[in-house]
Structure formats: C-alpha cells, structure tokens
Motif scaffolding. Sequence first.
Motif, PDB file in Angstrom:
ATOM      1  N   PHE A 157      56.409 -19.901  -9.682  1.00  0.00           N
ATOM      2  CA  PHE A 157      57.271 -20.796 -10.459  1.00  0.00           C
ATOM      3  C   PHE A 157      57.153 -20.358 -11.904  1.00  0.00           C
ATOM      4  N   THR A 158      57.847 -21.032 -12.800  1.00  0.00           N
ATOM      5  CA  THR A 158      57.670 -20.698 -14.209  1.00  0.00           C
ATOM      6  C   THR A 158      56.377 -21.320 -14.715  1.00  0.00           C
ATOM      7  N   ALA A 159      55.723 -20.635 -15.625  1.00  0.00           N
ATOM      8  CA  ALA A 159      54.495 -21.163 -16.217  1.00  0.00           C
ATOM      9  C   ALA A 159      54.771 -22.478 -16.931  1.00  0.00           C
ATOM     10  N   GLU A 160      55.941 -22.570 -17.543  1.00  0.00           N
ATOM     11  CA  GLU A 160      56.292 -23.790 -18.274  1.00  0.00           C
ATOM     12  C   GLU A 160      56.380 -24.992 -17.338  1.00  0.00           C
ATOM     13  N   SER A 161      57.062 -24.829 -16.209  1.00  0.00           N
ATOM     14  CA  SER A 161      57.218 -25.956 -15.285  1.00  0.00           C
ATOM     15  C   SER A 161      55.874 -26.356 -14.690  1.00  0.00           C
ATOM     16  N   PHE A 162      55.005 -25.370 -14.433  1.00  0.00           N
ATOM     17  CA  PHE A 162      53.698 -25.670 -13.852  1.00  0.00           C
ATOM     18  C   PHE A 162      52.823 -26.411 -14.861  1.00  0.00           C
ATOM     19  N   PRO A 298      47.717 -18.869  -2.769  1.00  0.00           N
ATOM     20  CA  PRO A 298      47.542 -17.444  -3.095  1.00  0.00           C
ATOM     21  C   PRO A 298      47.829 -16.516  -1.926  1.00  0.00           C
ATOM     22  N   ALA A 299      47.714 -17.026  -0.700  1.00  0.00           N
ATOM     23  CA  ALA A 299      48.049 -16.183   0.457  1.00  0.00           C
ATOM     24  C   ALA A 299      49.531 -15.829   0.436  1.00  0.00           C
ATOM     25  N   LEU A 300      50.367 -16.806   0.111  1.00  0.00           N
ATOM     26  CA  LEU A 300      51.804 -16.552   0.031  1.00  0.00           C
ATOM     27  C   LEU A 300      52.132 -15.615  -1.130  1.00  0.00           C
ATOM     28  N   ALA A 301      51.428 -15.791  -2.259  1.00  0.00           N
ATOM     29  CA  ALA A 301      51.660 -14.906  -3.410  1.00  0.00           C
ATOM     30  C   ALA A 301      51.264 -13.468  -3.066  1.00  0.00           C
ATOM     31  N   GLY A 302      50.141 -13.299  -2.368  1.00  0.00           N
ATOM     32  CA  GLY A 302      49.720 -11.955  -1.957  1.00  0.00           C
ATOM     33  C   GLY A 302      50.717 -11.322  -1.004  1.00  0.00           C
ATOM     34  N   TYR A 303      51.208 -12.113  -0.065  1.00  0.00           N
ATOM     35  CA  TYR A 303      52.209 -11.634   0.882  1.00  0.00           C
ATOM     36  C   TYR A 303      53.477 -11.215   0.141  1.00  0.00           C
ATOM     37  N   GLN A 330      61.870 -17.308  -0.497  1.00  0.00           N
ATOM     38  CA  GLN A 330      62.974 -16.790   0.335  1.00  0.00           C
ATOM     39  C   GLN A 330      64.194 -16.384  -0.478  1.00  0.00           C
ATOM     40  N   SER A 331      64.361 -16.958  -1.663  1.00  0.00           N
ATOM     41  CA  SER A 331      65.504 -16.606  -2.507  1.00  0.00           C
ATOM     42  C   SER A 331      65.057 -16.721  -3.958  1.00  0.00           C
ATOM     43  N   VAL A 332      64.474 -15.649  -4.473  1.00  0.00           N
ATOM     44  CA  VAL A 332      63.850 -15.707  -5.792  1.00  0.00           C
ATOM     45  C   VAL A 332      64.888 -15.585  -6.911  1.00  0.00           C
ATOM     46  N   GLU A 333      64.503 -16.136  -8.035  1.00  0.00           N
ATOM     47  CA  GLU A 333      65.287 -15.972  -9.262  1.00  0.00           C
ATOM     48  C   GLU A 333      64.667 -14.824 -10.048  1.00  0.00           C
ATOM     49  N   MET A 334      65.485 -13.984 -10.661  1.00  0.00           N
ATOM     50  CA  MET A 334      64.928 -12.902 -11.482  1.00  0.00           C
ATOM     51  C   MET A 334      65.209 -13.172 -12.955  1.00  0.00           C
ATOM     52  N   VAL A 335      64.163 -13.157 -13.744  1.00  0.00           N
ATOM     53  CA  VAL A 335      64.266 -13.348 -15.183  1.00  0.00           C
ATOM     54  C   VAL A 335      63.789 -12.080 -15.869  1.00  0.00           C
ATOM     55  N   LYS A 336      64.584 -11.536 -16.767  1.00  0.00           N
ATOM     56  CA  LYS A 336      64.205 -10.314 -17.481  1.00  0.00           C
ATOM     57  C   LYS A 336      63.787 -10.667 -18.902  1.00  0.00           C
ATOM     58  N   GLU A 337      62.512 -10.502 -19.178  1.00  0.00           N
ATOM     59  CA  GLU A 337      62.003 -10.652 -20.542  1.00  0.00           C
ATOM     60  C   GLU A 337      61.139  -9.430 -20.824  1.00  0.00           C
ATOM     61  N   LYS A 338      59.815  -9.584 -20.852  1.00  0.00           N
ATOM     62  CA  LYS A 338      58.975  -8.400 -21.040  1.00  0.00           C
ATOM     63  C   LYS A 338      58.964  -7.536 -19.782  1.00  0.00           C
ATOM     64  N   ASN A 339      59.201  -8.174 -18.642  1.00  0.00           N
ATOM     65  CA  ASN A 339      59.332  -7.420 -17.397  1.00  0.00           C
ATOM     66  C   ASN A 339      60.343  -8.128 -16.507  1.00  0.00           C
ATOM     67  N   ARG A 340      60.529  -7.613 -15.308  1.00  0.00           N
ATOM     68  CA  ARG A 340      61.419  -8.256 -14.348  1.00  0.00           C
ATOM     69  C   ARG A 340      60.586  -9.230 -13.523  1.00  0.00           C
ATOM     70  N   CYS A 341      60.733 -10.496 -13.812  1.00  0.00           N
ATOM     71  CA  CYS A 341      59.920 -11.518 -13.182  1.00  0.00           C
ATOM     72  C   CYS A 341      60.694 -12.164 -12.041  1.00  0.00           C
ATOM     73  N   LEU A 342      60.102 -12.160 -10.852  1.00  0.00           N
ATOM     74  CA  LEU A 342      60.701 -12.778  -9.672  1.00  0.00           C
ATOM     75  C   LEU A 342      60.062 -14.146  -9.468  1.00  0.00           C
ATOM     76  N   LEU A 343      60.853 -15.197  -9.611  1.00  0.00           N
ATOM     77  CA  LEU A 343      60.339 -16.561  -9.578  1.00  0.00           C
ATOM     78  C   LEU A 343      60.651 -17.234  -8.244  1.00  0.00           C
ATOM     79  N   GLY A 344      59.585 -17.683  -7.576  1.00  0.00           N
ATOM     80  CA  GLY A 344      59.759 -18.460  -6.366  1.00  0.00           C
ATOM     81  C   GLY A 344      59.801 -19.943  -6.688  1.00  0.00           C
ATOM     82  N   ASP A 345      59.698 -20.749  -5.655  1.00  0.00           N
ATOM     83  CA  ASP A 345      59.640 -22.205  -5.810  1.00  0.00           C
ATOM     84  C   ASP A 345      58.562 -22.695  -4.848  1.00  0.00           C
TER      85      ASP A 345
END
Length: 360
Positions: A157-162, A298-303, A330-345
């Motif tokens: 998720f986004t660090a801000e929302s967390f 973390p298991a899901l993040a590692g996967y 299953q359907s990530v959002e991609m945010v481009k800032e310092k890198n290409r960040c794939l955001l789950g939910d």
Amino acid sequence: MKKKLFSIILSVSMVIGLTACGTTSGTSSDDGNTKVSADLFDTTQYKSEKKPSEYTIAVVVKDGTSDWFKRMETGVNEFGEKMSVNVIQKGPANADAASQVQLVEDMINQGVDAICVVPTDPGALESVLKSAMEKGIAVVSHEASDLNNTLFDVEAFTAESFGQTMMQELAKAMGEKGDYAQMVAYTTSTTHMEYSNAEYEYQKENYPDMQLINDTVPSAESSEKVDTAYQKAKELLKANNGLAGFTGAASVDILGEAQAIEELGLSEQVSIVGVGTPNACKDYVNNGTIDSVCLWDPALAGYAMCHVAYQVLSGEEVGEGSDLGCEGYQSVEMVKEKNRCLLGDAPLILTKDNIGEYDF
C-alpha cells in the motif's frame, strides 16, 4: 628505430583495448548473465534465454532470523514450488547495511538471474545493485520507495495510507488526547520514516489534543532489536511523565515497548499500536498491553516480489494493472517517482477480535 617500433606496438595495443571495452554491452558475462546497455531500466534487456525451471531468484532481506522475514521466506518458497523456479532467501544475522551489501555481492558472484531485496539502508545498496543490473541481473525491491537502482519496487500500500491507519488506531486507543512517542528501526529505513511522518502529519491535522513528544520524528531508534526497543521505551517513559502512547514501525518495536510498559506497571495508562507479527504479539494483544497490530503479510510481499522478477525474466510486461499472483496484489497500481512503484491493496489490522485467525 626501436622507439618507433615500440610506439607502433603501443598504439595497436590501445586500439585493441578500446575495441574490447566498447563491445562489453550486450555480451555474456563470466557468470552467464547478459550485460545490459546504458539504459539499465529497460526491462526488455533482462529477458532470459533460460527455461523458467533454470531461473534462480535470490531474495536478500534485512534480517535472516526475525519472525517477519521467516514468514516472508514461506511466501518465497511457495512461489518457487508453484512456478518450479529456484529461489534462495538470505539475510544477515542482524539488520546491518554492510552485511546486506556483502550478501548482494555474494548473489552477484553466484550468477543469479534476479535479486529481490528488502533494504536496511537503500542508499548503502545503490552501488552494488547498479553493478548487478549492469551484469544483467534483474533487481526488484520492497520497502524501498526511494531506491533508484531497481526495476520495480513492490509495496502492499502507500506509506502515507499505512501511517494514517496507524495514527487512527492509536488515536482511538488514546481517546484522541495525550502525548505519544514514535519508534523506528533506523532513520535510514525509508518506509519506517514515511510511516512515522505520515502519522505525525495526520495527527496534527485531525487530533489537536494529541502531541508527539519534542515534535521530532522519530522519538527513538530500535536498531531492529527487541532489547534496544525495550531500553529506549523505558528511557522515554521515565523522561516523559504522562506519556500515553507509542507507535512502532519495525516489527520488534512494539514488543520492546510492551515489555517496558508491563515492567513499569503502565499497561492501563499507555497505548501501543504498530507493526508486528501475530504470534509474537498475540499474548500482549490478548491481555490488552498492545491495542492493535498493523501490518501486511510478508509472505505475500515475498511472493509478489518473486513474481515480478519472474515476469521480467520471462519478458512479460509489468506495470499498471499487473497481476502479481497473490491476494492483495492482483491488480497493482504503478506510481513513477524515484522508481516504478507497484502498489497493492493488502493491509491487515489485528486486534483481540481477529488476531487468533492468523498463525505466523
């Protein structure tokens, strides 16, 4: 005559040397990986000619002994078994940036096809990860939104929302009033600082009767050790009479805080909300010392990290809407800032009501 002959030989040698240097891009390195051209972030350059069963994906974590990363290894191994891919997870005995750099170097020397990394200090890894990418090794990261040398950074998720979620939970536990303290592993831990800053900003905007001690983010560093978190929590409690709440960004922080609070007999006066693992926190949650545990699995993040690496090696397109093969991604959002960040939910909030449903 001898001087003239020597000059000719030297000139020929220089031409040969320059020619050799100019042909490294696009050739195979000694470890079997393909060296890439100047655009290290062109994912098509990392497509492997191997069969997927011959891929080796290495996962380098902050700490090889913590419950958090043992749980991550469960997901990494599950991915390897499901996709018939060789996977390796390594982490230092303690969360130490220099040791993590050495582990990445070891993986490079072993000639792995991809490195997935959870950095202790992203800045310390920039050089060695760039070296990996130059050798044609695909790099994917987690908990590293400001890491430059990565093809993709995967987040739950986004660090801000967390951070906002943690502050909402703490405010609820504290009755929206009183002084609180924050703890992170290190100020160099990118996501920990992002969570803590988001907490602070959200508190200032929404809970005017709450106050972060010293108005300083964070209040203490735990160095990813329970004993250090315990000592720092005791110091904060003794130095700040009436302290009413704690947050913790590392999975060990709230354990040390809970130990200190119980020892000082302050469980009824001080609330705790932060990151942790269910089994480690269960007793503290059930007896009321810890109010809620905010986390992602973390298991899901590692996967998910390994799945991205697999997609890159297989030449699949990765980006907005990509399915990383597991729940919450299953359907990530991609945010481009310092890198290409794939955001789950994929957030989890555990309390007395549901912590017994999780076993890790």
